[in-house]
Design an enzyme around this catalytic site. Structure first.
Site, mmCIF file in Angstrom:
data_model
loop_
_atom_site.group_PDB
_atom_site.id
_atom_site.type_symbol
_atom_site.label_atom_id
_atom_site.label_comp_id
_atom_site.label_asym_id
_atom_site.label_seq_id
_atom_site.Cartn_x
_atom_site.Cartn_y
_atom_site.Cartn_z
ATOM 1 C CE1 TYR A 14 -3.795 -2.210 0.289
ATOM 2 C CE2 TYR A 14 -2.600 -3.007 2.233
ATOM 3 C CZ TYR A 14 -3.585 -3.567 1.336
ATOM 4 O OH TYR A 14 -4.686 -4.399 1.149
ATOM 5 C CG HIS A 19 -7.051 4.028 0.537
ATOM 6 N ND1 HIS A 19 -8.186 5.126 0.606
ATOM 7 C CD2 HIS A 19 -7.740 3.055 1.466
ATOM 8 C CE1 HIS A 19 -9.226 4.773 1.143
ATOM 9 N NE2 HIS A 19 -8.963 3.419 1.639
ATOM 10 C CE1 TYR A 60 -3.899 -3.996 5.614
ATOM 11 C CE2 TYR A 60 -4.192 -4.961 7.779
ATOM 12 C CZ TYR A 60 -3.817 -4.917 6.582
ATOM 13 O OH TYR A 60 -2.743 -5.643 6.171
ATOM 14 C CG ASN A 62 -12.451 -0.116 5.522
ATOM 15 O OD1 ASN A 62 -12.025 1.028 4.755
ATOM 16 N ND2 ASN A 62 -12.817 -1.209 4.587
#
EC number: 3.1.1.29
Length: 186
Positions: A14, A19, A60, A62
């Protein structure tokens, strides 16, 4: 105590994705302060200065609310002294805006924080990544930042880091006064 949280996802896959812009701003602040996020607790990493904390959840995106809730309560930080930084598909690439309160507008990391803190009165800085035209949002935001956007993002990350240093060493009003960010109360 002030808390600045950059949202993103942990892991090399990532790194340097749209993001993870929140993480990149925190890294730039740490670089400018010449500090390392050397504490790991609450499923996140952070640096604690005399009157501020800069941090990145490792939960993460969420589930970011779990980290924010735990660090806020442990250090007894008032909600009014928290700023969250994250990517926003409804802003143009490189555009930044500040929002004083309101819904998460579909951003799941921010939604998690709102749910855990039980309030929408949370300051946040949104960094535009633009809405994709021909692919699902979920794959678009998790792709590495393309070469033609890198310079734009590097510039906005650097500018935001400088502005957030103003917040760290002054107050939110001073931050707003020196900032050219669009102030959105929705």
């Amino acid at each position: 105590m002030k808390l600045i949280v950059g949202l993103g996802n942990p892991g090399d896959e990532y790194d340097k994705t749209r993001h993870n812009l929140g993480f990149m701003v925190i890294d730039k602040i740490a670089e400018k302060l010449n500090v390392k996020l050397d504490k790991e607790k609450f499923n996140g990493i952070f640096y604690k200065g005399e009157n501020y904390i800069i941090s990145k959840p490792l939960t993460y995106m969420n589930n970011s609310g779990n980290f924010v809730y735990d660090i806020k309560n442990f250090f007894d930080i008032e909600i009014d002294n928290i700023i969250i930084i994250y990517d926003e598909i409804d802003l143009k690439v490189g555009q930044a805006s500040i929002k004083i309160k309101g819904s998460a507008n579909g951003q799941r990391g921010m939604q998690s924080i709102i749910e855990k803190l039980k309030t929408e009165n949370i300051k946040r800085i949104k960094i535009g990544v633009s809405r994709p035209l021909y692919e699902p949002v979920s794959s678009y935001i998790l792709k590495k930042i393309p070469e033609n956007e890198k310079e734009t993002f590097e510039k906005v990350i650097d500018e935001l880091a400088d502005k957030l240093l103003t917040y760290i060493f002054n107050d939110f009003k001073t931050f707003i006064n020196v900032s050219k960010l669009k102030n959105s109360k929705k």
